[in-house]
Design a protein around this motif. Structure first.
Motif, PDB file in Angstrom:
ATOM      1  N   ASN A 157      -8.669  19.924  -2.651  1.00 27.53           N
ATOM      2  CA  ASN A 157      -8.226  21.012  -2.336  1.00 27.53           C
ATOM      3  C   ASN A 157      -6.549  20.296  -2.032  1.00 27.53           C
ATOM      4  OD1 ASN A 157      -9.923  22.209  -0.996  1.00 27.53           O
ATOM      5  ND2 ASN A 157     -10.142  22.016   0.937  1.00 27.53           N
ATOM      6  N   MET A 158      -6.854  18.318  -2.290  1.00 23.73           N
ATOM      7  CA  MET A 158      -5.234  18.188  -2.430  1.00 23.73           C
ATOM      8  C   MET A 158      -5.193  16.549  -3.150  1.00 23.73           C
ATOM      9  SD  MET A 158      -4.996  15.081   0.799  1.00 23.73           S
ATOM     10  CE  MET A 158      -5.566  16.826   2.730  1.00 23.73           C
ATOM     11  N   THR A 159      -4.594  16.168  -4.469  1.00 23.81           N
ATOM     12  CA  THR A 159      -4.556  15.184  -5.374  1.00 23.81           C
ATOM     13  C   THR A 159      -5.031  13.966  -4.052  1.00 23.81           C
ATOM     14  OG1 THR A 159      -3.197  14.254  -5.603  1.00 23.81           O
ATOM     15  CG2 THR A 159      -3.095  16.118  -7.107  1.00 23.81           C
ATOM     16  N   LEU A 160      -5.760  12.843  -5.340  1.00 23.96           N
ATOM     17  CA  LEU A 160      -6.232  11.926  -4.490  1.00 23.96           C
ATOM     18  C   LEU A 160      -4.478  11.183  -3.977  1.00 23.96           C
ATOM     19  CD1 LEU A 160      -8.033   9.742  -3.530  1.00 23.96           C
ATOM     20  CD2 LEU A 160      -8.860   8.788  -6.062  1.00 23.96           C
ATOM     21  N   PHE A 161      -3.683  10.620  -5.117  1.00 21.13           N
ATOM     22  CA  PHE A 161      -2.977  10.599  -4.885  1.00 21.13           C
ATOM     23  C   PHE A 161      -1.709  10.797  -3.903  1.00 21.13           C
ATOM     24  CE2 PHE A 161       1.517  10.474  -6.097  1.00 21.13           C
ATOM     25  CZ  PHE A 161       2.003   9.113  -5.830  1.00 21.13           C
ATOM     26  N   ASP A 162      -2.157  12.091  -3.683  1.00 21.76           N
ATOM     27  CA  ASP A 162      -1.257  12.672  -2.100  1.00 21.76           C
ATOM     28  C   ASP A 162      -1.592  12.354  -1.027  1.00 21.76           C
ATOM     29  OD1 ASP A 162       0.841  13.834  -4.287  1.00 21.76           O
ATOM     30  OD2 ASP A 162      -0.720  16.120  -3.981  1.00 21.76           O
ATOM     31  N   ALA A 163      -3.113  12.251  -1.284  1.00 21.57           N
ATOM     32  CA  ALA A 163      -4.061  11.498  -0.124  1.00 21.57           C
ATOM     33  C   ALA A 163      -3.262  10.205   0.261  1.00 21.57           C
ATOM     34  CB  ALA A 163      -5.121  11.938  -0.056  1.00 21.57           C
ATOM     35  N   ILE A 164      -3.185   9.640  -0.462  1.00 21.78           N
ATOM     36  CA  ILE A 164      -3.003   7.965   0.202  1.00 21.78           C
ATOM     37  C   ILE A 164      -1.693   8.245   0.458  1.00 21.78           C
ATOM     38  CG2 ILE A 164      -3.099   5.742  -1.129  1.00 21.78           C
ATOM     39  CD1 ILE A 164      -5.426   6.482  -2.820  1.00 21.78           C
ATOM     40  N   LEU A 165      -0.293   9.000  -0.771  1.00 24.71           N
ATOM     41  CA  LEU A 165       1.148   8.966  -0.301  1.00 24.71           C
ATOM     42  C   LEU A 165       1.123   9.294   0.971  1.00 24.71           C
ATOM     43  CD1 LEU A 165       3.471   8.295  -1.786  1.00 24.71           C
ATOM     44  CD2 LEU A 165       3.645  10.969  -2.306  1.00 24.71           C
ATOM     45  N   TRP A 166       0.867  10.169   0.486  1.00 30.43           N
ATOM     46  CA  TRP A 166       0.972  10.809   2.416  1.00 30.43           C
ATOM     47  C   TRP A 166       0.048  10.174   3.750  1.00 30.43           C
ATOM     48  CZ3 TRP A 166       4.659  14.605   3.660  1.00 30.43           C
ATOM     49  CH2 TRP A 166       5.047  15.170   3.256  1.00 30.43           C
ATOM     50  N   THR A 167      -0.636   9.670   3.991  1.00 35.11           N
ATOM     51  CA  THR A 167      -1.698   8.675   4.993  1.00 35.11           C
ATOM     52  C   THR A 167      -0.935   7.483   5.061  1.00 35.11           C
ATOM     53  OG1 THR A 167      -3.002   8.211   3.162  1.00 35.11           O
ATOM     54  CG2 THR A 167      -3.304   9.728   4.337  1.00 35.11           C
ATOM     55  N   THR A 168      -0.148   7.120   3.867  1.00 32.74           N
ATOM     56  CA  THR A 168       0.119   5.918   4.189  1.00 32.74           C
ATOM     57  C   THR A 168       2.104   6.098   4.913  1.00 32.74           C
ATOM     58  OG1 THR A 168      -0.315   4.821   2.129  1.00 32.74           O
ATOM     59  CG2 THR A 168       0.894   4.203   2.737  1.00 32.74           C
ATOM     60  N   LEU A 169       2.302   7.207   3.752  1.00 27.05           N
ATOM     61  CA  LEU A 169       3.571   8.191   4.974  1.00 27.05           C
ATOM     62  C   LEU A 169       3.615   7.914   6.722  1.00 27.05           C
ATOM     63  CD1 LEU A 169       6.718   8.727   4.593  1.00 27.05           C
ATOM     64  CD2 LEU A 169       5.934  11.031   4.087  1.00 27.05           C
ATOM     65  N   GLY A 170       2.730   8.224   6.361  1.00 27.54           N
ATOM     66  CA  GLY A 170       2.169   8.700   7.994  1.00 27.54           C
ATOM     67  C   GLY A 170       2.336   7.673   8.550  1.00 27.54           C
ATOM     68  N   SER A 171       1.755   6.760   8.652  1.00 25.00           N
ATOM     69  CA  SER A 171       1.767   5.454   9.124  1.00 25.00           C
ATOM     70  C   SER A 171       2.856   4.855   9.298  1.00 25.00           C
ATOM     71  CB  SER A 171       0.177   4.415   8.187  1.00 25.00           C
ATOM     72  OG  SER A 171      -0.875   4.567   8.204  1.00 25.00           O
ATOM     73  N   VAL A 172       3.427   4.409   8.653  1.00 24.85           N
ATOM     74  CA  VAL A 172       5.427   3.785   8.276  1.00 24.85           C
ATOM     75  C   VAL A 172       5.699   4.537   9.418  1.00 24.85           C
ATOM     76  CG1 VAL A 172       7.157   3.631   7.734  1.00 24.85           C
ATOM     77  CG2 VAL A 172       4.664   3.163   6.153  1.00 24.85           C
ATOM     78  N   ILE A 173       5.700   5.719   9.286  1.00 26.89           N
ATOM     79  CA  ILE A 173       6.805   6.690  10.252  1.00 26.89           C
ATOM     80  C   ILE A 173       5.734   6.594  11.670  1.00 26.89           C
ATOM     81  CG2 ILE A 173       6.973   9.399  11.401  1.00 26.89           C
ATOM     82  CD1 ILE A 173       7.013   9.883   8.393  1.00 26.89           C
ATOM     83  N   GLY A 174       4.591   6.555  11.995  1.00 30.87           N
ATOM     84  CA  GLY A 174       4.544   6.021  13.048  1.00 30.87           C
ATOM     85  C   GLY A 174       4.263   4.702  13.656  1.00 30.87           C
ATOM     86  N   ALA A 175       4.437   3.545  13.432  1.00 33.44           N
ATOM     87  CA  ALA A 175       4.743   2.384  13.040  1.00 33.44           C
ATOM     88  C   ALA A 175       5.947   2.557  13.753  1.00 33.44           C
ATOM     89  CB  ALA A 175       4.404   0.961  11.909  1.00 33.44           C
ATOM     90  N   LEU A 176       7.125   2.946  12.889  1.00 30.87           N
ATOM     91  CA  LEU A 176       8.690   2.672  12.891  1.00 30.87           C
ATOM     92  C   LEU A 176       8.834   3.877  14.727  1.00 30.87           C
ATOM     93  CD1 LEU A 176       9.891   3.719   9.690  1.00 30.87           C
ATOM     94  CD2 LEU A 176      10.208   2.129  11.208  1.00 30.87           C
ATOM     95  N   ALA A 177       7.789   4.862  14.878  1.00 35.44           N
ATOM     96  CA  ALA A 177       8.252   5.172  16.354  1.00 35.44           C
ATOM     97  C   ALA A 177       7.630   4.455  16.913  1.00 35.44           C
ATOM     98  CB  ALA A 177       7.226   6.268  16.279  1.00 35.44           C
ATOM     99  N   LEU A 178       6.668   3.415  17.385  1.00 28.55           N
ATOM    100  CA  LEU A 178       6.701   2.674  17.958  1.00 28.55           C
ATOM    101  C   LEU A 178       7.615   1.314  18.287  1.00 28.55           C
ATOM    102  CD1 LEU A 178       2.653   2.609  17.722  1.00 28.55           C
ATOM    103  CD2 LEU A 178       4.097   3.536  19.842  1.00 28.55           C
ATOM    104  N   TYR A 179       7.767   1.050  17.226  1.00 29.57           N
ATOM    105  CA  TYR A 179       8.539  -0.419  16.722  1.00 29.57           C
ATOM    106  C   TYR A 179      10.178   0.450  17.517  1.00 29.57           C
ATOM    107  CZ  TYR A 179      12.262  -3.027  14.202  1.00 29.57           C
ATOM    108  OH  TYR A 179      13.380  -3.950  14.062  1.00 29.57           O
ATOM    109  N   GLY A 180      10.588   1.313  17.114  1.00 33.15           N
ATOM    110  CA  GLY A 180      11.687   2.629  18.527  1.00 33.15           C
ATOM    111  C   GLY A 180      11.873   1.993  19.892  1.00 33.15           C
TER     112      GLY A 180
END
Length: 211
Positions: A55-78
């Motif tokens: 349903n998705m590539t392994l690369f995309d799964a790792i890329l998007w979950t890592t991007l999500g982690s960074v976005i969530g962390a930046l929100a809390l940093y803010g």
């Protein structure tokens, strides 16, 4: 694989990934950072399992979950940056068993170990979300914070996504073992809080006796 066959958070995450694809996994992980009760130990293996089903590539799964982690962390940093030191100190001063000196000690500790804490904290359940707030309060350079968050999250996410990918239908085994780790960490945190409260109460009693 259908969300109708799985209940709870797992079913919600599957439904999100089936609807949005790999970006859905990123959204789920971003929300996990903002709301720690949402366990990445469930979402990440599910992303790997979804990738194994094509349903998705392994690369995309790792890329998007890592991007999500960074976005969530930046929100809390803010949030931490918006609160600032003065507001945190003002809030702490109103809380029982907390003193301004505790904040000052925390600041000094974070100044010495902040980089290590942000990096390794990404691989510790519960703590990985909370550490972003003091990083924001202390105004850690956002470029360094983002880099360390990305690297730490990449390691954590890759391990869990790969586990889900390789285990396939047995992805829930990851959740079982990770749950033991989460409970152990939570137990240590609770114990530390209890010790802190006991020590603080004893200090106050000594102060009263000397007065």
């Amino acid at each position: 694989m259908s969300a109708t066959n799985v209940d709870g958070i797992a079913g919600w995450a599957i439904d999100l990934m089936e609807t949005l694809g790999a970006p859905g996994a990123g959204v789920a992980i971003a929300l996990e950072n903002l709301f720690p009760p949402l366990p990445s130990e469930v979402i990440l293996p599910l992303a790997g399992f979804t990738a194994s089903k094509g349903n998705m590539t392994l690369f995309d799964a790792i890329l998007w979950t890592t991007l999500g982690s960074v976005i969530g962390a930046l929100a809390l940093y803010g949030i931490g940056a918006l609160l600032g030191r003065e507001r945190v100190v003002a809030i702490a001063a109103k809380l029982p068993l907390i003193s301004v000196s505790d904040i000052e000690k925390t600041e000094a500790w974070f100044a010495r170990h902040g980089k290590k804490t942000v990096f390794f904290g990404r691989m510790i359940p519960i703590f990985r979300s909370l550490i972003s707030i003091p990083a924001g309060v202390e105004r850690m350079p956002i470029s360094i914070f983002t880099l360390l968050t990305t690297l730490g999250s990449l390691i954590w996410n890759t391990a869990f996504v790969m586990a889900g990918y390789l285990l396939g239908e047995n992805w829930s085994l990851v959740e079982d073992y990770a749950g033991i780790l989460s409970k152990a960490v939570l137990g240590i945190v609770v114990l530390a809080v209890v010790i802190f409260i006991v020590v603080r109460l004893m200090d106050r009693r000594k102060g009263k006796h000397h007065a």
